[in-house]
Structures are given as C-alpha cells and as structure tokens.
Design a protein around this motif. Structure first.
Motif, PDB file in Angstrom:
ATOM      1  N   TRP A  42      10.121   9.667  -5.327  1.00  0.00           N
ATOM      2  CA  TRP A  42       8.935   9.621  -6.175  1.00  0.00           C
ATOM      3  C   TRP A  42       7.967  10.686  -5.680  1.00  0.00           C
ATOM      4  O   TRP A  42       7.588  10.693  -4.502  1.00  0.00           O
ATOM      5  N   MET A  43       7.587  11.585  -6.567  1.00  0.00           N
ATOM      6  CA  MET A  43       6.632  12.650  -6.243  1.00  0.00           C
ATOM      7  C   MET A  43       5.240  12.073  -6.504  1.00  0.00           C
ATOM      8  O   MET A  43       4.825  11.947  -7.661  1.00  0.00           O
ATOM      9  N   VAL A  44       4.558  11.680  -5.431  1.00  0.00           N
ATOM     10  CA  VAL A  44       3.267  10.994  -5.551  1.00  0.00           C
ATOM     11  C   VAL A  44       2.145  12.035  -5.570  1.00  0.00           C
ATOM     12  O   VAL A  44       1.875  12.682  -4.557  1.00  0.00           O
ATOM     13  N   VAL A  45       1.517  12.183  -6.731  1.00  0.00           N
ATOM     14  CA  VAL A  45       0.440  13.158  -6.885  1.00  0.00           C
ATOM     15  C   VAL A  45      -0.832  12.585  -6.265  1.00  0.00           C
ATOM     16  O   VAL A  45      -1.310  11.522  -6.665  1.00  0.00           O
ATOM     17  N   THR A  46      -1.340  13.278  -5.263  1.00  0.00           N
ATOM     18  CA  THR A  46      -2.551  12.844  -4.562  1.00  0.00           C
ATOM     19  C   THR A  46      -3.778  13.243  -5.377  1.00  0.00           C
ATOM     20  O   THR A  46      -3.906  14.411  -5.752  1.00  0.00           O
ATOM     21  N   PRO A  47      -4.654  12.270  -5.662  1.00  0.00           N
ATOM     22  CA  PRO A  47      -5.841  12.615  -6.449  1.00  0.00           C
ATOM     23  C   PRO A  47      -6.824  13.474  -5.654  1.00  0.00           C
ATOM     24  O   PRO A  47      -6.706  13.611  -4.442  1.00  0.00           O
ATOM     25  N   HIS A  48      -7.756  14.009  -6.377  1.00  0.00           N
ATOM     26  CA  HIS A  48      -8.802  14.820  -5.742  1.00  0.00           C
ATOM     27  C   HIS A  48      -9.647  13.955  -4.822  1.00  0.00           C
ATOM     28  O   HIS A  48     -10.101  12.887  -5.208  1.00  0.00           O
ATOM     29  N   LYS A  84      11.108  11.249  -9.663  1.00  0.00           N
ATOM     30  CA  LYS A  84      10.153  10.622 -10.586  1.00  0.00           C
ATOM     31  C   LYS A  84       8.722  11.011 -10.234  1.00  0.00           C
ATOM     32  O   LYS A  84       8.338  10.960  -9.061  1.00  0.00           O
ATOM     33  N   PRO A  85       7.906  11.355 -11.248  1.00  0.00           N
ATOM     34  CA  PRO A  85       6.480  11.590 -10.983  1.00  0.00           C
ATOM     35  C   PRO A  85       5.785  10.248 -10.776  1.00  0.00           C
ATOM     36  O   PRO A  85       6.178   9.252 -11.383  1.00  0.00           O
ATOM     37  N   SER A  86       4.780  10.210  -9.918  1.00  0.00           N
ATOM     38  CA  SER A  86       4.031   8.967  -9.693  1.00  0.00           C
ATOM     39  C   SER A  86       2.534   9.247  -9.613  1.00  0.00           C
ATOM     40  O   SER A  86       2.092  10.133  -8.890  1.00  0.00           O
ATOM     41  N   ASP A  87       1.779   8.447 -10.360  1.00  0.00           N
ATOM     42  CA  ASP A  87       0.313   8.543 -10.322  1.00  0.00           C
ATOM     43  C   ASP A  87      -0.286   7.324  -9.623  1.00  0.00           C
ATOM     44  O   ASP A  87      -1.446   6.997  -9.820  1.00  0.00           O
TER      45      ASP A  87
END
Length: 193
Positions: free
Chosen positions: A34-40, A70-73
């Motif tokens: 899972w590619m966990v996109v880190t928020p700002h 998988k993308p992860s938000d």
C-alpha cells in the motif's frame, strides 16, 4: 494477508518508488504494498508540495496496472501530525484480517530509534528494508533483529526534488516518471514555477 506499507509524500511518485514497491510485492513474502500518501504537515512550509488529492491521484495513476500495489489515503483521515505508530494501530484495528509491515530505506532504519514508540512498532510489526547508497552501517540494535528483513532490492537513486527542479528548469523529466503520472503533471502544469 501480509501488507507492506510504503509511506511517502510522493511529490511526485516516480519510477524509483515503483521499482521498490513492485520489488517488495514480487520478491518478498508480502502479498500487497500500500502506497500511503503522507498529507501535508501544517507545521512545515508548503512550498512545492502539491495538494493531497493531486498526489493521491498520481499514485492511483501509477499503480492502477499493478494488482499488488494500492494507493492509500489512510493518513488523510487521521489527526495531524501523523505518527507511524498511530497509523499502524488504526490500521490494525480497522483491518483485523491483515498483518501490516513497514517498508523503509536503509537510511531511515538508522534513524528509526528516534521515531515515536519505535519499540512498540518493532514489537508488533515486521520491517522490510531496501538498500540505499550510503556509507552508514545498520545500527547494532537492528542487525540480525528477527523483525527486520533486509531485501535485496535494486538501488534506485531518483529523487522527487530533482524531478521537480528539472521540470521547473524546462528539462525533460519524463523518463523518471510513470507515463500516466507524466501526462497528469504536464496537463496540470505542475512544478513549472
């Protein structure tokens, strides 16, 4: 099912990220990454960091043809600032059927002891480490640790910073990006100034 969590701002996601993520999914015992996109981080200067939804969209575009990626938000929904130990606790509670592990570069492993509750993370989760070009040697504390798995992945030295600078300076950064990501950046004129 074993899930590897690969955290990053992915500003932008590039072929180096994809090579590492795919290698972990194909050549380790992880079932998915899972590619966990880190928020700002609101405490940091935003400068060139694209909005969360744009970075998530680029990860989606990059991974949509890779069934094991998988993308992860997930961190978008959690209190800021994000601490990995909290994200892991949340995921473990939400997805009881999965076993979560961390994916990190060798350089991050050397500063891992500075992370919040790193010992709790290590007690409950495996860590998959990929090599980086570095003179640093893995700390004694982590050498041979049963929860730390050093994976013989390709060493990829592509940086999102370099890509952003290249685009800003009118250079062709296209080969360093998945094709759909390049198209998205180009269409939206991202990183041009």
């Amino acid at each position: 099912m074993k899930i590897g969590l690969y955290f990053g701002t992915f500003n932008p996601i590039h072929v180096g990220h994809m090579i590492i993520a795919n290698h972990m999914a194909e050549f380790s015992d992880l079932d998915q990454v899972w590619m966990v996109v880190t928020p700002h981080n609101p405490l940091k200067k935003k400068s060139t960091l694209l909005e969360d939804h744009h970075r998530l969209q680029m990860v989606f575009l990059a991974t949509e043809d890779y069934p094991k990626l998988k993308p992860s938000d997930i961190e978008f929904k959690l209190p800021q600032p994000n601490y990995t130990v909290n994200t892991l606790a949340y995921l473990q509670e939400k997805f009881l059927q999965y076993e979560f592990s961390l994916i990190m570069g060798e350089d991050n492993l050397n500063s891992f002891h500075k992370w919040k509750n790193y010992d709790v993370i290590l007690q409950n989760h495996d860590i998959y480490v990929y090599p980086r070009i570095s003179d640093e040697i893995i700390s004694q504390e982590f050498t041979g640790h049963p929860k730390i798995h050093v994976i013989d992945a390709p060493v990829v030295e592509i940086s999102s910073t370099k890509i952003r600078e290249s685009i800003k300076n009118g250079k062709n950064a296209r080969p360093m990006l998945p094709e759909k990501v390049w198209d998205y950046i180009d269409h939206n004129l991202f990183y041009k100034k």
